[in-house]
Design an enzyme around this catalytic site. Structure first.
Site, short mmCIF file in Angstrom:
data_model
loop_
_atom_site.label_atom_id
_atom_site.label_comp_id
_atom_site.label_asym_id
_atom_site.label_seq_id
_atom_site.Cartn_x
_atom_site.Cartn_y
_atom_site.Cartn_z
N ARG A 1 -9.42 2.80 2.44
CA ARG A 1 -8.72 2.00 1.45
C ARG A 1 -9.36 0.63 1.23
O ARG A 1 -9.50 0.16 0.10
CB ARG A 1 -7.25 1.81 1.86
CG ARG A 1 -6.38 1.18 0.80
CD ARG A 1 -4.99 0.83 1.33
NE ARG A 1 -4.22 1.99 1.76
CZ ARG A 1 -3.44 2.72 0.95
NH1 ARG A 1 -3.37 2.43 -0.32
NH2 ARG A 1 -2.76 3.73 1.44
N ASP B 1 0.85 -1.19 0.00
CA ASP B 1 0.00 0.00 0.00
C ASP B 1 0.88 1.23 0.00
O ASP B 1 1.76 1.38 0.84
CB ASP B 1 -0.88 0.03 1.25
CG ASP B 1 -1.86 -1.14 1.28
OD1 ASP B 1 -2.28 -1.58 0.19
OD2 ASP B 1 -2.19 -1.60 2.38
N HIS B 2 0.63 2.14 -0.92
CA HIS B 2 1.38 3.39 -0.92
C HIS B 2 0.94 4.20 0.30
O HIS B 2 -0.24 4.26 0.61
CB HIS B 2 1.07 4.17 -2.20
CG HIS B 2 2.06 5.25 -2.48
ND1 HIS B 2 2.12 6.41 -1.75
CD2 HIS B 2 3.03 5.35 -3.40
CE1 HIS B 2 3.08 7.16 -2.23
NE2 HIS B 2 3.66 6.54 -3.24
N PRO B 3 1.88 4.82 1.02
CA PRO B 3 1.47 5.50 2.26
C PRO B 3 0.50 6.65 2.01
O PRO B 3 -0.33 6.94 2.87
CB PRO B 3 2.80 6.01 2.85
CG PRO B 3 3.77 5.98 1.73
CD PRO B 3 3.32 4.88 0.82
N ILE B 4 0.59 7.28 0.87
CA ILE B 4 -0.23 8.48 0.68
C ILE B 4 -1.01 8.47 -0.63
O ILE B 4 -1.40 9.51 -1.13
CB ILE B 4 0.64 9.76 0.75
CG1 ILE B 4 1.82 9.67 -0.22
CG2 ILE B 4 1.14 9.99 2.17
CD1 ILE B 4 2.54 10.99 -0.44
#
Lengths: 394, 394
Positions: free
Chosen positions: A282, A227-230
């Site tokens: 998410r 998962d991309h943090p942002i």
């Protein structure tokens, strides 16, 4: 035009991986690399990994474009031969622990006395100065100490070592660049110099946005797996026959991704109409995308999304990688004939030069295969060579 | 002596990370890097990450040693300025998708007509030929497609992306090396050439023993987290205040490790006296070591084991990394004064050259800070510069 390092003689004292990767790159670029190995045993990697027809494919992959000479550097006679080789060389590469070369009388002053034009490249664990300089290094340890492991993994897994020995390879690559840069100085100004790169420093230089965030805010993003943090959506999504990696990391790409998956309405939905809301929700976003994508195959989605300009692809196993048509087009697998050992398959050249390309000029050598030739080139007579062999120096 | 690339002018069309990392390395080695940016917006990274006193620390970290010039490359007038710059340059670097440069009239023939000595460096996703050449690329996707993700993680976690954008950085580093090598050819033979490296090829070149195993046997080791597939003991062991990474990967190191932990008897125990047995009974081996090590602290064990020549260290967070005495000794954190934006902390130089070291000659530039100076250097009059500005070309 000849290869970039044509005519450059490299005396290579390296073993195992970080240094041999460096000297292989120099050889791939055209240098004449003379690998010095301990009589009888040689580089330990000769005995590692799968061995087919008497050849370690791991050794073969990292020692192409080298010649091999045996020489016992613990013996005074061996050191004398080394000095004679260095007098005529352009580059010395080594990956001993800092201090070992100096203990052989080959500190900077000693080398200058032999050959002031020599470029001396060193690959080491932590750098040649500082409190850890003499510590033994190993890829796993420098992955841990550099901060890389702390950000590799997930919150559940905790810190994870990457399987490829990245710190060895990155340090070797930086050292190769430093050596070619130092050769440019020498060609221009006449003098050699010392150049080094360390496994720890190299990895630290590759932390990118994570180091910038840490230094600016005192906070590091936690290990976040896929998962991309942002950014959301971003990650692995489920097609009917397996996952597809998708990076919808800019607004235009996101719009094209949602159009292609029939989910454009998400951008009008007050629960999902900003990136911040999507990051917060998410799991819901990912479920909607999985629902949309499970109706078709990986291949179909990958073709459709790429056509729409959405970065995506399959999580390929190494078997799939080496069978991939792009990898074949790029000649990233080479079939190299090793006389007496059959054909060895190995990874190809990541640097593509249009006019003076990298090439396999010769395969990885058998232990000591070039000892006599090299000694003769250095001016030793047949009688002297026989004596060195009788005494076990070569 | 001057820096290796002193006097080399680089026209830099790159954005985001892979290309800017390449051109930063050239700047660190002494090149005069002219970063061309879109008027008004510039490189998107200027707006990314933590922004302090108007400066993105992420941008600052990858754009030191560059000058900034705004230029609208979509306008004919902008392209004309670019051609004039290229006529006097040594290197062009770009990380557009393959084909974009050619669509601007700057294919190989077009560039040769402008400047046959120009070295053209390209960083891309998959290479400039082949079925995927025009696909959009992103680090996450090339980590997945290169095989790296399939071996990063554990059996439980499945494939995991590494948080640092490794494929961007590795491709940028390879391209920098290719450019310096191509400059050596040009200095010698007079002609420039094209050089490229891709994110996917770069990562494939770093799979080391994993690719060798796959190619030799058709089998890849499974993702194995912190356990070495074929060595035990090896991994994280528990001291009283946290884990210590230990790599006891050769027989002499293993002996020293077991002596230091008081476990030498293990080598006489028929259950544990070979590596194969220890790998099979890894849980038992690890429990014995944890039991021995929990009686003292991380620091105590790290000092003791290093003194015994056993590679070991702490899993450091980034906060610990940047406070580490070795990292400070190696100057791997730099404090760089950015006039108007305070002092920015960033990672330092992994390549250490003894006589012509890398240096911060100037900090990351404000957008377009050097436009007028550069145009004047290229022979544009004040009136012409004013006209270009009025028309929005710069």
């Amino acid at each position: 035009m000849e290869q970039p390092l044509a005519g450059i003689r490299v005396v290579d004292l390296t073993r195992i991986l970080s240094g041999p990767f460096c000297s292989m790159i120099l050889g791939d670029l055209g240098a004449d690399v003379v690998k010095i190995e301990t009589p009888g045993t040689g580089d330990h990697v000769r005995g590692q990994g799968a061995i087919i027809d008497g050849m370690s494919w791991y050794f073969a992959s990292f020692n192409r474009n080298k010649r091999s000479m045996t020489l016992d550097l613990k013996r005074a006679e061996g050191k004398a031969v080394l000095r004679r080789l260095l007098a005529e060389a352009d580059v010395l590469v080594e990956n001993f622990r800092p201090g070992v070369l100096a203990a052989m009388g080959l500190d900077r002053a000693g080398l200058d006395a032999i050959n002031p034009r020599l470029v001396v490249g060193s690959v080491n664990g932590y750098g040649s100065t500082g409190p850890y300089s003499e510590r033994p290094a190993f890829d796993f340890i420098t992955q841990a100490m550099s901060g890389f492991m702390a950000v590799n993994g997930t919150l559940e897994s905790g810190p994870i070592r990457a399987a490829p020995p990245l710190t060895d390879l990155i340090a070797g690559l930086y050292t190769a660049l430093g050596i070619v840069a130092a050769l440019r100085v020498r060609d221009r100004d006449g003098a050699g110099q010392a150049v080094e790169a360390s496994m720890m420093n190299g990895m630290i230089s590759m932390l990118a946005y994570l180091s910038a965030a840490q230094l600016a805010t005192g906070r590091t993003p936690p290990p976040n797996g896929n998962d991309h943090p942002i950014a959301s959506p971003y990650g692995l999504f489920q097609a009917s026959d397996g996952p597809v990696a998708v990076a919808a990391s800019t607004a235009p790409i996101l719009r094209r991704f949602l159009e292609t998956t029939g989910l454009s309405a998400m951008l009008e939905d007050a629960r999902f109409d900003t990136n911040a809301k999507r990051v917060e929700r998410r799991a819901g976003v990912d479920a909607m995308i999985d629902d949309a994508m499970r109706h078709d195959t990986q291949d179909a989605w990958i073709a459709r999304l790429n056509a729409a300009g959405v970065p995506c692809g399959r999580v390929q196993t190494l078997a799939e990688v080496f069978d991939d048509p792009q990898v074949k087009d790029q000649e990233m697998v080479l079939d190299v004939d090793h006389p007496g050992h059959g054909t060895v398959r190995m990874t190809g050249f990541p640097i593509k030069l249009s006019d003076t390309p990298c090439a396999v000029r010769h395969p990885a050598p058998d232990l000591g295969a070039d000892t006599d030739t090299l000694l003769a080139e250095a001016g030793y007579s047949s009688a002297e060579i026989a004596e060195l062999r009788d005494e076990g120096v070569i």
